[in-house]
Design a protein around this motif. Structure first.
Motif, PDB file in Angstrom:
ATOM      1  N   ASP A 138       0.837  -1.212   0.000  1.00  0.00           N
ATOM      2  CA  ASP A 138       0.000   0.000   0.000  1.00  0.00           C
ATOM      3  C   ASP A 138       0.865   1.252   0.000  1.00  0.00           C
ATOM      4  N   ALA A 139       1.793   1.291   0.940  1.00  0.00           N
ATOM      5  CA  ALA A 139       2.643   2.475   1.113  1.00  0.00           C
ATOM      6  C   ALA A 139       3.514   2.712  -0.122  1.00  0.00           C
ATOM      7  N   TRP A 140       4.108   1.656  -0.639  1.00  0.00           N
ATOM      8  CA  TRP A 140       5.030   1.806  -1.771  1.00  0.00           C
ATOM      9  C   TRP A 140       4.310   2.109  -3.070  1.00  0.00           C
ATOM     10  N   GLU A 141       3.070   1.674  -3.175  1.00  0.00           N
ATOM     11  CA  GLU A 141       2.310   1.985  -4.398  1.00  0.00           C
ATOM     12  C   GLU A 141       2.128   3.501  -4.523  1.00  0.00           C
ATOM     13  N   ARG A 142       2.032   4.167  -3.373  1.00  0.00           N
ATOM     14  CA  ARG A 142       1.830   5.627  -3.374  1.00  0.00           C
ATOM     15  C   ARG A 142       3.147   6.409  -3.343  1.00  0.00           C
ATOM     16  N   ASP A 143       4.267   5.708  -3.208  1.00  0.00           N
ATOM     17  CA  ASP A 143       5.569   6.378  -3.038  1.00  0.00           C
ATOM     18  C   ASP A 143       6.339   6.373  -4.359  1.00  0.00           C
ATOM     19  N   PRO A 144       6.437   7.537  -5.025  1.00  0.00           N
ATOM     20  CA  PRO A 144       7.102   7.573  -6.326  1.00  0.00           C
ATOM     21  C   PRO A 144       8.588   7.229  -6.259  1.00  0.00           C
ATOM     22  N   TYR A 165       0.678  -5.859  -9.469  1.00  0.00           N
ATOM     23  CA  TYR A 165       1.281  -4.664  -8.846  1.00  0.00           C
ATOM     24  C   TYR A 165       1.896  -3.751  -9.915  1.00  0.00           C
ATOM     25  N   LYS A 185       4.347  -1.755  -9.823  1.00  0.00           N
ATOM     26  CA  LYS A 185       5.807  -1.628  -9.799  1.00  0.00           C
ATOM     27  C   LYS A 185       6.440  -3.013  -9.925  1.00  0.00           C
TER      28      LYS A 185
END
Length: 362
Positions: A43-49, A102, A104
């Motif tokens: 969740d967190a990394w999906e939003r972290d460019p 995913y 990424k």
């Protein structure tokens, strides 16, 4: 999820997010809190460019993950009616599909033992790395269960009947055979794995692979393709066993002996699940099917008995019921695929259909 739980270590370095399954004494077997923790990190990394790559590995030197916590499933089935197991699978299977979809790049370090639930968190990734120590398997029929976590999706799409052989026998394969079966993508010597993983913090995956990946050594399955394809193409498990015993190949005879030690119900349901999975279009549809099968197996006899024999009492002498293949009826097999009812279904395919129709409308 509170941070005192270190069953999954989560950290970022440069452009990479690292997930390390951290129960080395239990061979990193997956628990429900671990599944939730991985999901939260995604969740967190999906939003972290800043994060472009996710790396999944296991602590210790024995393997990525030996599967789900089947002792907990056994205890829940016996005492709790299976509610906790159904909730665990619901989140676990959603996570498996999430890894496949995913946005990424997901890199899985499939070193050492990678079985059952370990396959689910790795083999749906984008870049799947195996080493000379890799042992990849879906061994569920040995505990009276059926390959899940997308295993029937992956194994139904292998060359020829290799996936049928692996699903029914539960045999573990090394790196080259995992590559042949489409369960992995690249081979790296285990000693270079830490350097490769660290390099992903500062470079893209293709560059790191160019630097560290090497040709895989010889495997075993390709030379056995002829008898595997001929025997496992049969229409029933009984006929598969007959063909294996009649083929005259030593490997085929051993496979027949292995099958005769497995749960007859699990074998028949597994064959049906694989054949059905070939006809289903998406991973989501197959996962919905696997959830129905798992929930049905959970309240059956053989799963509890299989875990008792292999894990609890360790007598390795399960008393399957029915004990013979010919006593498992077509109706009993079909029962595993029945819809569970609107509120009980996993509903991944329906969810994906509504998402894509929204995208089309938008």
């Amino acid at each position: 999820m509170h941070d005192s739980d270190d069953s999954v270590l989560v950290h970022t370095d440069g452009r990479a997010g690292y997930l390390t399954l951290n129960r080395p004494r239990a061979l990193n077997a997956l628990t429900h809190p671990m599944v939730r923790r991985i999901d939260e990190a995604l969740d967190a990394w999906e939003r972290d460019p800043a994060v472009t790559t996710v790396v999944i590995g296991g602590a210790g030197d024995r393997g990525l993950c030996a599967g789900g916590d089947i002792r907990a499933i056994h205890d829940d089935a016996r005492a709790g009616g299976g509610a906790a197991s159904r909730a665990f699978w619901r989140d676990e299977y959603r996570l498996n599909v999430r890894i496949a979809r995913y946005p990424k790049t997901c890199v899985a370090l499939m070193d050492g033992i990678v079985m059952g639930g370990g396959v689910g968190v790795s083999a749906h990734g984008d870049v799947r790395i195996v080493t000379e120590r890799s042992r990849v398997a879906m061994p569920e029929t040995g505990i009276g269960f059926v390959p899940d976590v997308g295993g029937t999706f992956l194994l139904s799409r292998t060359p020829g009947e290799l996936g049928t052989h692996l699903a029914l026998t539960g045999a573990a394969v090394g790196a080259t055979d995992a590559l042949l079966c489409g369960l992995a993508d690249h081979f790296l010597p285990a000693e270079h794995l830490p350097e490769f993983a660290a390099a992903l913090a500062g470079t893209d995956v293709a560059r790191a692979l160019h630097r560290y990946a090497v040709p895989a050594p010889d495997g075993e399955l390709s030379e056995n393709r002829a008898w595997i394809d001929a025997c496992y193409a049969a229409g029933s498990v009984e006929e598969i066993v007959e063909r294996l015993e009649a083929s005259g190949e030593q490997g085929a005879k051993q496979a027949a002996q292995t099958l005769m030690s497995r749960s007859p119900t699990a074998l028949k349901v597994t064959l049906a699940a694989l054949r059905r999975a070939r006809g289903l279009g998406s991973l989501e549809e197959v996962m919905d099917q696997e959830y129905r099968v798992s929930c049905t197996a959970l309240v059956g006899h053989d799963l509890v008995e299989g875990v008792r024999a292999q894990i609890i009492d360790k007598d390795r002498a399960p008393r399957w019921s029915p004990a013979r293949l010919e006593d498992v009826s077509d109706a009993e097999v079909a029962r595993h695929f029945r819809l569970l009812g609107q509120k009980e279904e996993l509903g991944l395919a329906a969810g994906r259909a509504s998402t894509s129709s929204q995208q089309t409308i938008g």
